[in-house]
Write a protein that holds these residues in place. Structure first.
Motif, PDB file in Angstrom:
ATOM      1  N   UNK A 128       0.833  -1.196   0.000  1.00 14.14           N
ATOM      2  CA  UNK A 128       0.000   0.000   0.000  1.00 14.14           C
ATOM      3  C   UNK A 128       0.867   1.244   0.000  1.00 14.14           C
ATOM      4  N   UNK A 129       0.482   2.210  -0.807  1.00 14.27           N
ATOM      5  CA  UNK A 129       1.231   3.466  -0.829  1.00 14.27           C
ATOM      6  C   UNK A 129       0.440   4.589  -0.191  1.00 14.27           C
ATOM      7  N   UNK A 130      -0.720   4.265   0.391  1.00 15.50           N
ATOM      8  CA  UNK A 130      -1.508   5.302   1.050  1.00 15.50           C
ATOM      9  C   UNK A 130      -0.823   5.730   2.340  1.00 15.50           C
ATOM     10  N   UNK A 131      -0.880   7.036   2.657  1.00 15.51           N
ATOM     11  CA  UNK A 131      -0.311   7.482   3.938  1.00 15.51           C
ATOM     12  C   UNK A 131      -1.093   6.896   5.110  1.00 15.51           C
ATOM     13  N   UNK A 132      -0.417   6.715   6.204  1.00 17.81           N
ATOM     14  CA  UNK A 132      -1.091   6.196   7.383  1.00 17.81           C
ATOM     15  C   UNK A 132      -2.059   7.237   7.922  1.00 17.81           C
ATOM     16  N   UNK A 171      10.991   7.947   5.176  1.00 16.90           N
ATOM     17  CA  UNK A 171      11.421   6.578   5.454  1.00 16.90           C
ATOM     18  C   UNK A 171      10.333   5.573   5.081  1.00 16.90           C
ATOM     19  N   UNK A 172       9.079   5.896   5.378  1.00 16.02           N
ATOM     20  CA  UNK A 172       7.968   5.009   5.032  1.00 16.02           C
ATOM     21  C   UNK A 172       7.873   4.832   3.513  1.00 16.02           C
ATOM     22  N   UNK A 173       8.017   5.927   2.774  1.00 14.39           N
ATOM     23  CA  UNK A 173       7.944   5.866   1.310  1.00 14.39           C
ATOM     24  C   UNK A 173       9.104   5.048   0.737  1.00 14.39           C
ATOM     25  N   UNK A 226       7.812  14.890  -4.861  1.00 19.53           N
ATOM     26  CA  UNK A 226       6.597  14.872  -5.693  1.00 19.53           C
ATOM     27  C   UNK A 226       5.537  13.965  -5.099  1.00 19.53           C
ATOM     28  N   UNK A 227       5.940  12.796  -4.625  1.00 16.56           N
ATOM     29  CA  UNK A 227       4.974  11.856  -4.063  1.00 16.56           C
ATOM     30  C   UNK A 227       4.373  12.398  -2.763  1.00 16.56           C
ATOM     31  N   UNK A 228       5.209  12.970  -1.913  1.00 21.92           N
ATOM     32  CA  UNK A 228       4.738  13.447  -0.610  1.00 21.92           C
ATOM     33  C   UNK A 228       4.049  14.808  -0.694  1.00 21.92           C
TER      34      UNK A 228
END
Length: 131
Positions: free
Chosen positions: A4-8, A77-79, A94-96
């Motif tokens: 999963x790439x969704x933020x917590x 770090x999570x990404x 870009x992702x964050x």
């Protein structure tokens, strides 16, 4: 990509709280500085209470910014753990949805802590991966 790439979800509340704290601290610091400057111009001296208020506002702003840095570090770090290959600061920013500068500083802090390592350099852009 991993699962999963969704933020917590708890990060949204933490980000909102820290952002509110940073804005409040910045406003307080600016207001205290304005009061100190007004008192200095008007009375040719500065009361110790005003200096204390400004010092507390500066401390509060510094504390809030360090909290924001820790949230950025955790997101970076999570990404990096979710990505299968190496990733650079621009891609992470870009992702964050953040600017490249704070992400680059987070990468530097995480690298110094030994949590990530630089893998290679493509077109003068260093790419990192998790240890």
């Amino acid at each position: 990509m991993k699962s999963s790439t969704r933020p917590r979800p708890y990060n949204f509340a933490a980000r909102a709280a820290v952002l509110t704290w940073v804005c409040t601290s910045a406003t307080t610091a600016i207001a205290c500085a304005a009061v100190v400057m007004y008192a200095a111009v008007r009375n040719h001296h500065v009361a110790s209470g005003e200096w204390t208020g400004m010092a507390l506002a500066i401390f509060s702003l510094r504390f809030a910014s360090s909290r924001w840095d820790k949230i950025t570090d955790a997101d970076v770090l999570h990404r990096l753990r979710l990505v299968d290959g190496p990733c650079g600061a621009g891609d992470l920013a870009r992702y964050l949805g953040r600017r490249r500068g704070p992400v680059h500083l987070s990468l530097r802090r995480l690298s110094q802590a030994g949590l990530i390592i630089p893998v290679d350099s493509v077109n003068s852009v260093v790419r990192y991966t998790c240890v």
